[in-house]
Enzyme design. Structure first.
Site, PDB file in Angstrom:
ATOM      1  N   ASP A   1       0.878  -1.172   0.000  1.00 15.50           N
ATOM      2  CA  ASP A   1       0.000   0.000   0.000  1.00 15.50           C
ATOM      3  C   ASP A   1       0.918   1.225   0.000  1.00 15.50           C
ATOM      4  O   ASP A   1       2.128   1.101  -0.247  1.00 15.50           O
ATOM      5  CB  ASP A   1      -0.997  -0.030   1.174  1.00 15.50           C
ATOM      6  N   HIS A   2       0.365   2.392   0.278  1.00 18.15           N
ATOM      7  CA  HIS A   2       1.180   3.619   0.251  1.00 18.15           C
ATOM      8  C   HIS A   2       2.287   3.566   1.308  1.00 18.15           C
ATOM      9  O   HIS A   2       3.398   4.047   1.078  1.00 18.15           O
ATOM     10  CB  HIS A   2       0.298   4.849   0.472  1.00 18.15           C
TER      11      HIS A   2
ATOM     12  N   HIS B   1       8.105 -24.618   9.359  1.00 24.56           N
ATOM     13  CA  HIS B   1       7.015 -25.211  10.149  1.00 24.56           C
ATOM     14  C   HIS B   1       5.633 -24.996   9.531  1.00 24.56           C
ATOM     15  O   HIS B   1       4.763 -25.856   9.677  1.00 24.56           O
ATOM     16  CB  HIS B   1       6.992 -24.592  11.557  1.00 24.56           C
ATOM     17  N   ASN B   2       5.429 -23.852   8.902  1.00 23.03           N
ATOM     18  CA  ASN B   2       4.075 -23.478   8.462  1.00 23.03           C
ATOM     19  C   ASN B   2       3.895 -23.492   6.951  1.00 23.03           C
ATOM     20  O   ASN B   2       2.792 -23.205   6.470  1.00 23.03           O
ATOM     21  CB  ASN B   2       3.710 -22.079   8.992  1.00 23.03           C
TER      22      ASN B   2
ATOM     23  N   CYS C   1       3.093  -3.284   3.963  1.00 21.07           N
ATOM     24  CA  CYS C   1       2.253  -2.148   4.368  1.00 21.07           C
ATOM     25  C   CYS C   1       2.966  -1.479   5.544  1.00 21.07           C
ATOM     26  O   CYS C   1       4.176  -1.647   5.726  1.00 21.07           O
ATOM     27  CB  CYS C   1       0.822  -2.570   4.671  1.00 21.07           C
TER      28      CYS C   1
ATOM     29  N   GLY D   1      -2.063  -5.811   8.456  1.00 26.02           N
ATOM     30  CA  GLY D   1      -3.282  -5.784   7.632  1.00 26.02           C
ATOM     31  C   GLY D   1      -3.134  -6.637   6.391  1.00 26.02           C
ATOM     32  O   GLY D   1      -4.086  -7.328   5.988  1.00 26.02           O
TER      33      GLY D   1
ATOM     34  N   ARG E   1       7.299   0.609   7.644  1.00 25.74           N
ATOM     35  CA  ARG E   1       7.465   1.758   8.536  1.00 25.74           C
ATOM     36  C   ARG E   1       8.351   1.481   9.747  1.00 25.74           C
ATOM     37  O   ARG E   1       8.946   2.406  10.290  1.00 25.74           O
ATOM     38  CB  ARG E   1       6.093   2.223   9.047  1.00 25.74           C
TER      39      ARG E   1
ATOM     40  N   ARG F   1      -0.120 -30.794  10.480  1.00 22.57           N
ATOM     41  CA  ARG F   1      -0.582 -29.542  11.092  1.00 22.57           C
ATOM     42  C   ARG F   1      -0.972 -28.533  10.016  1.00 22.57           C
ATOM     43  O   ARG F   1      -1.989 -27.853  10.129  1.00 22.57           O
ATOM     44  CB  ARG F   1       0.498 -28.985  12.007  1.00 22.57           C
TER      45      ARG F   1
ATOM     46  N   ARG G   1       6.462 -33.933  10.970  1.00 22.19           N
ATOM     47  CA  ARG G   1       5.412 -33.646  11.957  1.00 22.19           C
ATOM     48  C   ARG G   1       4.642 -32.376  11.606  1.00 22.19           C
ATOM     49  O   ARG G   1       3.523 -32.184  12.074  1.00 22.19           O
ATOM     50  CB  ARG G   1       6.025 -33.513  13.357  1.00 22.19           C
ATOM     51  N   HIS G   2       5.233 -31.505  10.766  1.00 24.08           N
ATOM     52  CA  HIS G   2       4.564 -30.257  10.399  1.00 24.08           C
ATOM     53  C   HIS G   2       3.504 -30.465   9.310  1.00 24.08           C
ATOM     54  O   HIS G   2       2.597 -29.650   9.165  1.00 24.08           O
ATOM     55  CB  HIS G   2       5.583 -29.231   9.910  1.00 24.08           C
TER      56      HIS G   2
ATOM     57  N   THR H   1       2.697  -1.954   8.833  1.00 17.16           N
ATOM     58  CA  THR H   1       3.149  -2.948   9.808  1.00 17.16           C
ATOM     59  C   THR H   1       3.315  -4.350   9.208  1.00 17.16           C
ATOM     60  O   THR H   1       4.009  -5.185   9.789  1.00 17.16           O
ATOM     61  CB  THR H   1       2.108  -3.090  10.935  1.00 17.16           C
TER      62      THR H   1
HETATM   63  C1  RB5 Z   1      -1.928   2.536   6.624  1.00 18.48           C
HETATM   64  O1  RB5 Z   1      -1.943   3.718   7.383  1.00 18.48           O
HETATM   65  C2  RB5 Z   1      -1.740   1.342   7.567  1.00 18.48           C
HETATM   66  O2  RB5 Z   1      -2.881   1.155   8.314  1.00 18.48           O
HETATM   67  C3  RB5 Z   1      -1.390   0.116   6.770  1.00 18.48           C
HETATM   68  O3  RB5 Z   1      -0.270   0.352   5.990  1.00 18.48           O
HETATM   69  C4  RB5 Z   1      -1.074  -1.145   7.556  1.00 18.48           C
HETATM   70  O4  RB5 Z   1      -0.105  -0.899   8.524  1.00 18.48           O
HETATM   71  C5  RB5 Z   1      -2.211  -1.904   8.071  1.00 18.48           C
HETATM   72  O5  RB5 Z   1      -2.073  -2.972   8.672  1.00 18.48           O
END
Ligand code: RB5
Length: 146
Positions: free
Chosen positions: A8-9, A98-99, A65, A70, A109, A136, A132-133, A67
């Site tokens: 995203d931005h 494992h996954n 994104c 999302g 960020r 699961r 074993r994975h 974090t």
């Molecule tokens: C955008 O502001 C922010 O919410 C998005 O990039 C992300 O971190 C969402 O999980």
């Protein structure tokens, strides 16, 4: 490896850096957008990468994104996707081992470019451990009701 990437931005700049890094490393990278850092909604771009991976058009997906959270929540709504949000290379390797994660979601960020490169390296270099994975992961996929 064929890799689909999007952001995203908030992840736009990091997406560009990672796409260039992956191309330089010899991967075939499909940049599924966006094309600018104008404000967009991350589920729209999570969906693009998740569908490309689920359809077999890409072997792995990378989403960025603010974090990574999302993007992971959204990508995991697409059947066939196991998306892991990680901030550490060891967790990226464990998400593969494992996954059997097929999508990695990153923070543009709060995590440095250098750390994200190390995460992506670990994600692409590590195989699924099986054993074993295996059962699961099958149970995770059974939660999709397929
Ligand atoms: C955008 O502001 C922010 O919410 C998005 O990039 C992300 O971190 C969402 O999980």
């Amino acid at each position: 490896m064929r890799i689909a990437i999007a952001s995203d931005h908030a992840g736009f700049q990091e997406k560009g850096l990672l796409a260039a890094y992956l191309r330089d490393a010899g991967h075939e990278v499909a940049d599924l957008g966006p094309d600018s850092d104008d404000r967009v909604d991350y589920p729209d771009y999570a969906q693009k990468v998740a569908r490309a991976v689920a359809a077999g058009e890409a072997e792995r997906g990378v989403l960025v994104c603010g974090t990574g959270i999302g993007m992971a929540i959204a990508a995991n709504k697409v059947p066939g996707i196991r998306a892991a949000n990680v901030t550490d290379p060891e967790f990226a390797a464990l998400a593969r081992e494992h996954n059997d994660a097929n999508v990695i979601t990153l923070s543009g960020r709060f995590v440095s470019d250098e750390q994200n490169r190390a995460i992506v390296d670990a994600f692409l270099a590590t195989g699924f451990g099986g054993g074993r994975h295996e059962g699961r992961v099958q149970k995770i996929m059974a939660l999709e009701g397929r």
